[in-house]
Design an enzyme around this catalytic site. Sequence first.
Site, PDB file in Angstrom:
ATOM      1  N   HIS A 289      -3.515  -5.539   1.280  1.00  0.00           N
ATOM      2  CA  HIS A 289      -2.845  -5.700   2.571  1.00  0.00           C
ATOM      3  C   HIS A 289      -2.845  -7.159   3.027  1.00  0.00           C
ATOM      4  O   HIS A 289      -3.745  -7.560   3.769  1.00  0.00           O
ATOM      5  CB  HIS A 289      -3.595  -4.899   3.636  1.00  0.00           C
ATOM      6  CG  HIS A 289      -3.380  -3.431   3.556  1.00  0.00           C
ATOM      7  ND1 HIS A 289      -2.332  -2.798   4.190  1.00  0.00           N
ATOM      8  CD2 HIS A 289      -4.083  -2.456   2.924  1.00  0.00           C
ATOM      9  CE1 HIS A 289      -2.398  -1.493   3.958  1.00  0.00           C
ATOM     10  NE2 HIS A 289      -3.442  -1.252   3.180  1.00  0.00           N
TER      11      HIS A 289
ATOM     12  N   GLU B 222      -1.163  -8.503   5.317  1.00  0.00           N
ATOM     13  CA  GLU B 222      -1.047  -8.599   6.791  1.00  0.00           C
ATOM     14  C   GLU B 222      -2.401  -8.460   7.481  1.00  0.00           C
ATOM     15  O   GLU B 222      -2.533  -8.730   8.661  1.00  0.00           O
ATOM     16  CB  GLU B 222      -0.039  -7.563   7.315  1.00  0.00           C
ATOM     17  CG  GLU B 222      -0.543  -6.138   7.437  1.00  0.00           C
ATOM     18  CD  GLU B 222      -0.606  -5.391   6.099  1.00  0.00           C
ATOM     19  OE1 GLU B 222      -0.280  -5.993   5.045  1.00  0.00           O
ATOM     20  OE2 GLU B 222      -1.003  -4.205   6.112  1.00  0.00           O
TER      21      GLU B 222
ATOM     22  N   CYS C 226       0.834  -1.207   0.000  1.00  0.00           N
ATOM     23  CA  CYS C 226       0.000   0.000   0.000  1.00  0.00           C
ATOM     24  C   CYS C 226       0.872   1.262   0.000  1.00  0.00           C
ATOM     25  O   CYS C 226       1.521   1.548  -0.983  1.00  0.00           O
ATOM     26  CB  CYS C 226      -0.986  -0.055   1.175  1.00  0.00           C
ATOM     27  SG  CYS C 226      -2.356   1.097   0.973  1.00  0.00           S
TER      28      CYS C 226
END
Lengths: 80, 224
Positions: free
Chosen positions: B194, B196, B86
């Site tokens: 993302h 994560e 990002c």
Amino acid sequence: MKAIVHVRPRSGVLDPQGQAVAGALKHLGFDEVLEARQGKVIELVLADGDETKARERVEQMCKHLLANTVIEDYQVSIEP
Amino acid sequence: MKAAVIVFPGSNCDRDAVCALRNHTTRHVHRVWHRDSQLPKVDLVFIPGGFSYGDYLRSGAVAARSPIMAAIKEHALNGGLVAGICNGFQILTEARLLPGALMRNAGLKFVCKSAALTVENTKSSFTNAYFGQPTTSIPIAHHDGNYYADNETLDRLEGEGQVIFRYVDNPNGSARDIAGICNAKGNVLGMMPHPERAIDALTGETGGLGFFESLANAMAGARK
């Protein structure tokens, strides 16, 4: 001495913000607007010195940070 | 196997990244402040998401000129792994470690939702765990994710297998539906989604697990 840097999206690069501005102007009845490009102005106050040298330095600033030349063009003007 | 997560003022995914890396890639994760000029000895540099420097000037522009970036460039030049998620992707393009740029979303709105992705290259250090299952779903959350590069660059990226992730349903106007790319050498990756945030069913989905498992595989392979 002052330097005024104009940064705007390069021609051919889609500018959705400019398109939205043009659309809103048309909506307000400003039919003559064919296109809008939105950019930014950066004003730099510089220590007094040689104008040619100052322009050269500001061009370097544009290349290193102020503009992303992948998507943006810039224009420098120097004012006393 | 060691990793470093870089922290800029305004980073907000660094703790999630540390957590994901520790649980699925390596126990040894450092957090490194952007003003440091040296990296600890690591195999992977992770540039997390967020709003470094408040997105002032352009997203990622100021962070890309911070002191730690010289060390990251050297790490990349020596073949070390670098992943930018990002805002990290925006920083990597601003630092010219990846080609192109990320512009304002075509719809002008911040988009925050789960995104279906195809994994276009399952041989990379970042995606080898997706081999045989080349689709996944990972959340996106960005305002400037509209990938732009000239046609010549796009053709090269596609021709050389450097397009790593593509959106199934383009959310932001990104050129050729690109969600993530890597450099020619294959050791530097940038992606808008993302991973994560997609490692635990408890908090939504698990489509990002493969990303961290891939890195673990790659780092194990490099040590052999």
